[in-house]
Scaffold this motif. Structure first.
Motif, PDB file in Angstrom:
ATOM      1  N   UNK A  63       3.154  -2.382 -15.987  1.00  0.00           N
ATOM      2  CA  UNK A  63       2.960  -1.012 -16.448  1.00  0.00           C
ATOM      3  C   UNK A  63       1.509  -0.594 -16.483  1.00  0.00           C
ATOM      4  N   UNK A  64       0.641  -1.420 -15.899  1.00  0.00           N
ATOM      5  CA  UNK A  64      -0.786  -1.104 -15.870  1.00  0.00           C
ATOM      6  C   UNK A  64      -1.146  -0.458 -14.533  1.00  0.00           C
ATOM      7  N   UNK A  65      -2.367   0.047 -14.442  1.00  0.00           N
ATOM      8  CA  UNK A  65      -2.819   0.674 -13.199  1.00  0.00           C
ATOM      9  C   UNK A  65      -3.481  -0.374 -12.306  1.00  0.00           C
ATOM     10  N   UNK A  66      -2.919  -0.645 -11.133  1.00  0.00           N
ATOM     11  CA  UNK A  66      -3.573  -1.608 -10.241  1.00  0.00           C
ATOM     12  C   UNK A  66      -4.877  -1.034  -9.688  1.00  0.00           C
ATOM     13  N   UNK A  67      -5.790  -1.908  -9.357  1.00  0.00           N
ATOM     14  CA  UNK A  67      -7.023  -1.456  -8.705  1.00  0.00           C
ATOM     15  C   UNK A  67      -6.684  -0.846  -7.351  1.00  0.00           C
ATOM     16  N   UNK A  68      -7.501   0.114  -6.941  1.00  0.00           N
ATOM     17  CA  UNK A  68      -7.352   0.661  -5.593  1.00  0.00           C
ATOM     18  C   UNK A  68      -7.781  -0.402  -4.579  1.00  0.00           C
ATOM     19  N   UNK A  69      -7.130  -0.389  -3.426  1.00  0.00           N
ATOM     20  CA  UNK A  69      -7.404  -1.407  -2.404  1.00  0.00           C
ATOM     21  C   UNK A  69      -7.760  -0.730  -1.089  1.00  0.00           C
ATOM     22  N   UNK A  70      -8.803  -1.224  -0.440  1.00  0.00           N
ATOM     23  CA  UNK A  70      -9.112  -0.811   0.928  1.00  0.00           C
ATOM     24  C   UNK A  70      -8.869  -2.000   1.848  1.00  0.00           C
ATOM     25  N   UNK A  71      -8.063  -1.780   2.868  1.00  0.00           N
ATOM     26  CA  UNK A  71      -7.722  -2.844   3.822  1.00  0.00           C
ATOM     27  C   UNK A  71      -8.353  -2.496   5.166  1.00  0.00           C
ATOM     28  N   UNK A  72      -9.134  -3.428   5.692  1.00  0.00           N
ATOM     29  CA  UNK A  72      -9.814  -3.209   6.970  1.00  0.00           C
ATOM     30  C   UNK A  72      -9.305  -4.195   8.020  1.00  0.00           C
ATOM     31  N   UNK A  73      -9.432  -3.795   9.255  1.00  0.00           N
ATOM     32  CA  UNK A  73      -9.098  -4.699  10.355  1.00  0.00           C
ATOM     33  C   UNK A  73      -8.817  -3.906  11.615  1.00  0.00           C
ATOM     34  N   UNK A  74      -9.012  -4.536  12.753  1.00  0.00           N
ATOM     35  CA  UNK A  74      -8.755  -3.846  14.016  1.00  0.00           C
ATOM     36  C   UNK A  74      -7.257  -3.646  14.220  1.00  0.00           C
ATOM     37  N   UNK A  75      -6.927  -2.850  15.216  1.00  0.00           N
ATOM     38  CA  UNK A  75      -5.523  -2.576  15.533  1.00  0.00           C
ATOM     39  C   UNK A  75      -4.779  -3.879  15.818  1.00  0.00           C
ATOM     40  N   UNK A  76      -3.569  -3.972  15.273  1.00  0.00           N
ATOM     41  CA  UNK A  76      -2.728  -5.126  15.586  1.00  0.00           C
ATOM     42  C   UNK A  76      -3.091  -6.398  14.855  1.00  0.00           C
ATOM     43  N   UNK A  77      -3.767  -6.271  13.707  1.00  0.00           N
ATOM     44  CA  UNK A  77      -4.118  -7.475  12.944  1.00  0.00           C
ATOM     45  C   UNK A  77      -3.197  -7.681  11.740  1.00  0.00           C
ATOM     46  N   UNK A  78      -2.130  -6.905  11.671  1.00  0.00           N
ATOM     47  CA  UNK A  78      -1.125  -7.125  10.631  1.00  0.00           C
ATOM     48  C   UNK A  78      -1.372  -6.395   9.331  1.00  0.00           C
TER      49      UNK A  78
END
Length: 476
Positions: A63-78
């Protein structure tokens, strides 16, 4: 003619258009497994990234607020597949423990403006709220009916009297009447935002908003929507919002407002490219589900992995290649997918890519490219910039387009070179100076067809190249 011959003739004439195609032995068991939209139940070589996402998002289940997440990676890296996998697990677990948590996915390449993002989110939560209200009304109206017969039933409820219960029913009906969906255009943006705000805050919940291709949104519309989303929690009363941003561009945060950057990038996860061995594992994993037994020859998966590894470890490319090879084999009614099918698939995918790139070029770039195509169609090789420019000017005149300077056309040729459509090499012509020698890197006929599909270029008449005197290095 006897009866057997008549029946034989009839059976032959009954063969429809698709009967022959269906008569071949199928190669695929489940082709959808090879498509980018498929989210697998297991993601090889992404355990670390998935676990990191899970440790951040588990806060939502408390019930808490998760941290914001930035996900980086080139195309096709899952990136997207991993984020969707974690999201599905999060929602499944939230239902298991009866914790209100929802993940909303938005592809910002499609939904690429602040208005559209907010409208889509608002409408999603309005639909959820409507469903919630309908369920509540059904329960309360049933309770009301029973309480009219026996008011003692209310002792086990939150309502002291039939009047209180009716007041709650009236309130919910009024809420339902006010739940107006946001049109895809036409409202002021601040009204769309306030509608979304009210919708998300209607009941207690944690909302995780996944913005795929977030860099496309920022590139087109700026970071206003990210600013609004990232500051919502300070004003929300019932709900909490967390953002997952997915980007192919590691530098896109350089263009963000510092306040947005700090709040959005609370946690960062980088997805490195796959190597050939990892791609082989991924393909083997998917092929086990997607193809019939013994449908692939031994060298198919290693070759697909090798081709994709050359393209910065792009698993999406590897899966496309494997699927296309399977489709080509199926069309040939081959019993097995072979190395030859993979090589044909590689050529086909590359051609499709080129077609798409050419189709989306600006008109001026198309005119420059068409000038090069016309030269090659007339057997001219090692075309120089001046020759291209002469034909380009005539094409502009034909379609009443602005004529750019030769310097600007040279820049456009360089851009086409960077896209891999032409090959432009600077060569010395001795006393005549230096020039670019240009040749097509893509098939002439297909390129011409795509260019002529543009209505403006399609209207061009027969423009035979005006060939200047050629100064080759061996002429003095």
């Amino acid at each position: 003619m006897d009866l057997d011959e008549v029946l034989e003739d009839e059976s032959e004439t009954d063969q429809g258009l698709f009967d022959d195609l269906l008569s071949g032995k199928p190669i695929f068991e489940n082709k959808e497994v090879l498509r980018p939209s498929y989210t697998p139940h297991e993601l090889p070589h992404r355990t670390d990234q998935i676990n990191k996402m899970a440790t951040i998002l588990v806060a939502a289940l408390r019930g808490e607020t998760p941290s914001n997440i930035l996900i980086y990676g080139k195309t096709g890296t899952g990136k997207t597949a991993s984020a969707k996998f974690v999201s599905q697990e999060l929602e499944a677990t939230s239902e298991k423990y009866d914790v209100p948590c929802r993940v909303e996915y938005i592809n910002c390449e499609v939904t690429d403006t602040q208005y559209r993002v907010l409208a889509q989110l608002a409408n999603t939560f309005i639909e959820r709220n409507q469903a919630y209200v309908e369920d509540r009304l059904t329960d309360l109206e049933d309770l009301h009916e029973r309480a009219r017969v026996d008011s003692a039933i209310l002792a086990d409820s939150n309502y002291d009297s039939l009047g209180d219960l009716q007041a709650e029913i009236d309130r919910l009906e009024a809420d339902r009447a006010e739940m107006e969906p946001v049109p895809m255009t036409g409202w002021p943006t601040d009204r769309v935002y306030s509608t979304f705000f009210e919708a998300v805050d209607y009941v207690e919940r944690v909302a995780v908003i996944m913005l795929d291709e977030i860099d496309k949104l920022v590139e087109k519309s700026g970071d206003d929507v990210l600013y609004n989303l990232s500051r919502m929690n300070s004003e929300l009363e019932n709900s909490r919002v967390s953002i997952i941003g997915i980007s192919n561009d590691l530098k896109f945060t350089d263009f963000l407002d510092p306040r947005v950057k700090s709040s959005l990038g609370e946690e960062e996860i980088v997805f490195p490219p796959y190597d050939a061995n990892q791609l082989r594992d991924i393909l083997t994993h998917r092929a086990d589900v997607s193809f019939k037994d013994d449908a692939l020859s031994e060298d198919v998966i290693p070759l697909c992995a090798a081709f994709a590894a050359q393209e910065h470890g792009d698993a999406r490319r590897a899966l496309d290649l494997l699927r296309t090879a399977g489709e080509l084999a199926e069309r040939e009614q081959a019993e097995q997918v072979t190395e030859e099918h993979v090589r044909k698939a590689q050529d086909k995918i590359e051609l499709d890519r080129v077609v798409e790139v050419v189709r989306t070029l600006p008109t001026q770039s198309k005119l420059v490219l068409y000038a090069i195509v016309l030269h090659e169609k007339h057997g001219v090789r090692n075309i120089n910039t001046g020759e291209v420019y002469n034909i380009y000017k005539r094409l502009c005149t034909e379609i009443d387009a602005d004529v750019l300077t030769q310097r600007r056309v040279t820049d456009l040729i360089s851009e086409l070179d960077m896209l891999g459509i032409v090959n432009a090499v600077v060569v010395s012509k001795g006393r005549y100076g230096r020039t670019k020698e240009i040749s097509l890197s893509v098939p002439v006929d297909e390129t011409e067809t795509v260019l002529q599909a543009d209505s403006r270029i399609g209207d061009v008449g027969d423009v035979s190249p005006f060939l200047q005197a050629r100064f080759d290095g061996d002429h003095n």
